[in-house]
Design a protein around this motif. Sequence first.
Motif, PDB file in Angstrom:
ATOM      1  N   TYR A  75      10.554  -0.077   6.351  1.00 25.63           N
ATOM      2  CA  TYR A  75       9.480  -0.501   5.615  1.00 25.63           C
ATOM      3  C   TYR A  75      10.142  -1.636   4.626  1.00 25.63           C
ATOM      4  CZ  TYR A  75       6.493   3.203   7.142  1.00 25.63           C
ATOM      5  OH  TYR A  75       5.648   4.014   7.930  1.00 25.63           O
ATOM      6  N   ASN A  85       0.101  -4.892   5.730  1.00 24.48           N
ATOM      7  CA  ASN A  85      -0.057  -3.605   6.412  1.00 24.48           C
ATOM      8  C   ASN A  85       1.435  -3.265   6.905  1.00 24.48           C
ATOM      9  OD1 ASN A  85      -2.767  -2.637   6.401  1.00 24.48           O
ATOM     10  ND2 ASN A  85      -3.148  -4.489   7.477  1.00 24.48           N
ATOM     11  N   LEU A 111       1.518   5.423   1.320  1.00 25.25           N
ATOM     12  CA  LEU A 111       2.063   5.903   2.546  1.00 25.25           C
ATOM     13  C   LEU A 111       0.640   6.513   3.333  1.00 25.25           C
ATOM     14  CD1 LEU A 111       4.215   7.333   4.072  1.00 25.25           C
ATOM     15  CD2 LEU A 111       3.780   9.702   2.924  1.00 25.25           C
ATOM     16  N   TRP A 112      -0.372   6.810   2.940  1.00 22.47           N
ATOM     17  CA  TRP A 112      -1.532   7.289   3.789  1.00 22.47           C
ATOM     18  C   TRP A 112      -2.707   6.136   3.751  1.00 22.47           C
ATOM     19  CZ3 TRP A 112       0.275  10.870   6.828  1.00 22.47           C
ATOM     20  CH2 TRP A 112       1.185  11.468   6.350  1.00 22.47           C
ATOM     21  N   CYS A 113      -2.252   4.937   3.619  1.00 22.80           N
ATOM     22  CA  CYS A 113      -3.446   4.002   3.724  1.00 22.80           C
ATOM     23  C   CYS A 113      -3.176   2.456   4.172  1.00 22.80           C
ATOM     24  CB  CYS A 113      -4.055   3.650   2.206  1.00 22.80           C
ATOM     25  SG  CYS A 113      -2.849   3.415   0.933  1.00 22.80           S
ATOM     26  N   SER A 114      -3.629   1.553   3.861  1.00 20.78           N
ATOM     27  CA  SER A 114      -3.255   0.260   4.568  1.00 20.78           C
ATOM     28  C   SER A 114      -3.756  -0.982   3.297  1.00 20.78           C
ATOM     29  CB  SER A 114      -4.330  -0.047   5.690  1.00 20.78           C
ATOM     30  OG  SER A 114      -5.381  -0.290   5.311  1.00 20.78           O
ATOM     31  N   HIS A 133       0.538   1.356   9.976  1.00 19.16           N
ATOM     32  CA  HIS A 133      -0.523   1.255   9.138  1.00 19.16           C
ATOM     33  C   HIS A 133      -1.523   0.364   9.516  1.00 19.16           C
ATOM     34  CE1 HIS A 133       2.673   3.421   7.353  1.00 19.16           C
ATOM     35  NE2 HIS A 133       1.673   4.240   6.504  1.00 19.16           N
ATOM     36  N   GLY A 134      -2.661   0.573   9.095  1.00 22.41           N
ATOM     37  CA  GLY A 134      -3.931  -0.603   9.489  1.00 22.41           C
ATOM     38  C   GLY A 134      -3.794  -0.971  10.822  1.00 22.41           C
ATOM     39  N   ILE A 182       5.563   5.589  14.949  1.00 18.35           N
ATOM     40  CA  ILE A 182       5.486   5.696  13.218  1.00 18.35           C
ATOM     41  C   ILE A 182       6.634   6.935  12.888  1.00 18.35           C
ATOM     42  CG2 ILE A 182       3.694   7.095  13.049  1.00 18.35           C
ATOM     43  CD1 ILE A 182       2.881   5.463  10.429  1.00 18.35           C
ATOM     44  N   HIS A 197       0.733  -1.318   0.106  1.00 22.96           N
ATOM     45  CA  HIS A 197      -0.014  -0.027  -0.093  1.00 22.96           C
ATOM     46  C   HIS A 197       0.959   1.268  -0.063  1.00 22.96           C
ATOM     47  CE1 HIS A 197       0.866   0.942   4.107  1.00 22.96           C
ATOM     48  NE2 HIS A 197       0.699  -0.367   4.534  1.00 22.96           N
ATOM     49  N   ARG A 207       2.070   1.919  15.532  1.00 23.44           N
ATOM     50  CA  ARG A 207       1.370   3.051  15.150  1.00 23.44           C
ATOM     51  C   ARG A 207       1.990   4.272  16.330  1.00 23.44           C
ATOM     52  NH1 ARG A 207      -4.647   3.336  13.996  1.00 23.44           N
ATOM     53  NH2 ARG A 207      -3.613   1.969  12.227  1.00 23.44           N
TER      54      ARG A 207
END
Length: 140
Positions: A92, A71, A46-49, A75-76, A84, A44, A81
């Motif tokens: 990553y 995920n 940067l801003w999602c999952s 994320h997700g 982060i 995915h 979290r």
Amino acid sequence: MRRPSEPGRPSFFSKIMQRRVGDITIESIASESAKFAAPLVLVHGLWCSAAVWRKFMGYLAHRGWTCHALNLRGHGDAGGRDQISGVRIADYVSDLQRVIALCDTAPVVMGHDLGGLLALACPPAATRAVVALAPLVPRA
């Protein structure tokens, strides 16, 4: 026309399995009829999952692909979290390499945005192919 979430109609979401590996979670769906030896690993942005890949995973599984969407940490529903702000691109990349190592054969890695950048960072020997959809380009 009834929606997939209505009672009485099966949903491909019920076929998605989820597992945790360290600070990441992996959502997987097996192919309905195995046409391709290499699995797909979906990464995915940067801003999602991994949730952004779910409908696409159902489509691809119907056409013979086994799919795994991860995920990334933070994320997700993956862990990390609260930390982060300290996560680096190398962290990553490490997450993605852990998922690739779990595959039986070298996968096709497809990523969007941040996921595209991470896919491009994969060692060529570890993947069958790489697809980068609008990859994130960091500033120098």
